[in-house]
Write a protein that holds these residues in place. Structure first.
Motif, short mmCIF file in Angstrom:
data_model
loop_
_atom_site.label_atom_id
_atom_site.label_comp_id
_atom_site.label_asym_id
_atom_site.label_seq_id
_atom_site.Cartn_x
_atom_site.Cartn_y
_atom_site.Cartn_z
N ASP A 148 0.81 -1.21 0.00
CA ASP A 148 0.00 0.00 0.00
C ASP A 148 0.85 1.27 0.00
O ASP A 148 0.34 2.36 0.30
CB ASP A 148 -0.95 0.01 1.21
CG ASP A 148 -2.03 -1.05 1.09
OD1 ASP A 148 -2.38 -1.39 -0.06
OD2 ASP A 148 -2.51 -1.54 2.12
N VAL A 149 2.13 1.13 -0.32
CA VAL A 149 3.03 2.28 -0.38
C VAL A 149 3.73 2.31 -1.73
O VAL A 149 4.24 1.30 -2.20
CB VAL A 149 4.09 2.24 0.74
CG1 VAL A 149 5.11 3.36 0.57
CG2 VAL A 149 3.43 2.32 2.11
N ARG A 150 3.71 3.46 -2.39
CA ARG A 150 4.50 3.69 -3.59
C ARG A 150 5.44 4.85 -3.29
O ARG A 150 4.98 5.92 -2.89
CB ARG A 150 3.63 4.03 -4.80
CG ARG A 150 2.69 2.93 -5.26
CD ARG A 150 3.38 1.66 -5.75
NE ARG A 150 4.51 1.91 -6.65
CZ ARG A 150 4.41 2.28 -7.92
NH1 ARG A 150 3.23 2.47 -8.47
NH2 ARG A 150 5.50 2.46 -8.65
N ALA A 151 6.73 4.63 -3.47
CA ALA A 151 7.71 5.65 -3.08
C ALA A 151 8.61 6.02 -4.24
O ALA A 151 8.96 5.18 -5.07
CB ALA A 151 8.55 5.14 -1.90
N LEU A 152 8.99 7.28 -4.27
CA LEU A 152 9.97 7.76 -5.23
C LEU A 152 11.35 7.32 -4.76
O LEU A 152 11.72 7.54 -3.61
CB LEU A 152 9.88 9.29 -5.31
CG LEU A 152 10.76 9.99 -6.33
CD1 LEU A 152 10.37 9.58 -7.76
CD2 LEU A 152 10.65 11.50 -6.17
N GLY A 153 12.12 6.70 -5.64
CA GLY A 153 13.42 6.15 -5.24
C GLY A 153 14.50 7.20 -5.06
O GLY A 153 15.35 7.07 -4.19
N THR A 154 14.47 8.24 -5.86
CA THR A 154 15.48 9.29 -5.78
C THR A 154 15.00 10.43 -4.88
O THR A 154 13.82 10.52 -4.55
CB THR A 154 15.79 9.86 -7.18
OG1 THR A 154 14.57 10.34 -7.76
CG2 THR A 154 16.38 8.79 -8.08
#
Length: 376
Positions: A148-154
């Motif tokens: 349930d989490v989408r994160a920006l890698g940079t």
């Protein structure tokens, strides 16, 4: 005479009955014609609005789907994934068990695929705002395996370096998410950027903030070690840390020292956010008890506790926890080579002087956040 009158009355009655019957028949016929025409038009209208066959259902891919059709396909895709998981779980009962976390990671990949296809780019609900060399990368890598989490890698550095590019630019950097998912990004320098709290509050008063803190002395040494690896000609740690070492005068203008004065920065954040909107992760406990710390992070974000101790193992070489090998990979997931590097050796007297300097700042920080990190 009476007979003729009776006969006439019978003929009138028969004609009246015939006329009534004919009238009713015509009325019934007209009603049926009108009803049948309305049914045909309704069905044609429905056919025009009906969603095209989904690829999931075996149909051909069609363009120009409405939003309703797309939402139906999202539910179909998620239901299909759930059905596949259930089928595979049943088969796996007769096989040797997969490595802990493997099945869960595959579920996350499916949810990620659905989000990429049907999700929208949204401004983040939560931010990891600090601190540098505190363990922010570990928290990001650990939490982003949650479905349930989408994160920006940079690190976008929007609220400190790129604010003039505007929110549309910032939103465009974000991964696509479904309505049920959290959008997250990490930039540790936000915590020490004076303008960041006001700018983030302007974006949304409801933003949740995660701050990973660590013993400020150890953090400063780690910070220096990283800089030294890139710039080997810089002065010694002692030269940078003190204005006058013999008098114990610490140079608070040096960024490696100033970052660790957590209460100084926190007071700025509390002008724009409630303390309940901030969660403080212990960098030390993140190493010794990653599941416990990540459990509290999941609670703070309102997530189900899916990341547990079965997902971690301690890498003795790096001195840091790693994620266990997922089913789809032949290798466990550890942080990069720059994480867990050996610190430069610092004289113990210098360390004690810095501990004395930070002690009053630490105590005030403990009192403000209601948590004793036991750095003293």
């Amino acid at each position: 005479m009476a007979h003729r009158l009776l006969s006439c009355a019978n003929r009138v009655s028969a004609r009246f009955a015939f006329i009534c019957t004919l009238s009713l028949s015509c009325t019934y016929l007209c009603y049926n014609i009108i009803f049948y025409r309305g049914t045909i038009m309704t069905n044609q209208s429905y056919e025009g609005r009906r969603c095209p066959p989904s690829k999931i259902a075996g149909g051909k891919k069609l363009l120009g789907k409405s939003d309703n059709c797309a939402s139906l396909e999202v539910r179909s895709a998620l239901d299909g994934s759930a059905a596949q998981r259930g089928s595979r779980d049943h088969r796996d009962q007769s096989k040797s068990p997969v490595s802990p976390g493997g099945h869960w990671t595959d579920m996350n990949l499916r949810n990620m695929s659905v989000a990429q296809k049907y999700g929208n780019k949204k401004l983040p609900n939560a931010l990891i705002v600090g601190v540098k060399k505190g363990g922010t990368r570990a928290v990001l890598e650990f939490i982003r395996i949650h479905p349930d989490v989408r994160a920006l890698g940079t690190e976008p550095h929007f609220f400190d370096r790129n604010y003039d590019r505007g929110l549309d630019w910032y939103r465009g950097l974000m991964p696509r998410t479904l309505d049920s998912q959290i959008t997250l990004e990490k930039t540790p320098s936000y915590f020490v950027t004076r303008e960041a709290p006001r700018r983030i509050s302007s974006m949304s008063h409801q933003t949740k903030l995660i701050v990973v803190v660590r013993n400020p002395v150890t953090r400063a040494i780690s910070d220096y070690t990283q800089t030294l690896s890139k710039k080997p000609d810089i002065p010694t740690f002692e030269e940078l840390a003190f204005k006058n070492k013999s008098l114990g005068l610490v140079d608070t203008s040096w960024n490696a020292i100033r970052i660790g004065m957590y209460i100084l920065h926190l007071e700025n954040w509390l002008q724009y956010f409630r303390l309940s909107q901030m969660h403080f992760v212990s960098g030390e406990r993140l190493i010794t008890d990653p599941a416990g710390e990540m459990g509290r992070v999941q609670d703070f974000l309102g997530l189900k506790r899916i990341i547990t101790d079965k997902h971690f193992y301690f890498n003795r070489t790096k001195g840091f926890p790693c994620l266990k090998k997922p089913e789809s990979s032949s290798q466990p997931r550890c942080l990069g080579k720059s994480k867990g590097r050996t610190h430069v050796q610092i004289d113990q007297e210098v360390i004690e002087q810095l501990r004395e300097f930070y002690r009053p700042h630490n105590i005030k920080f403990y009192e403000t956040v209601g948590q004793d990190f036991k750095w003293d």
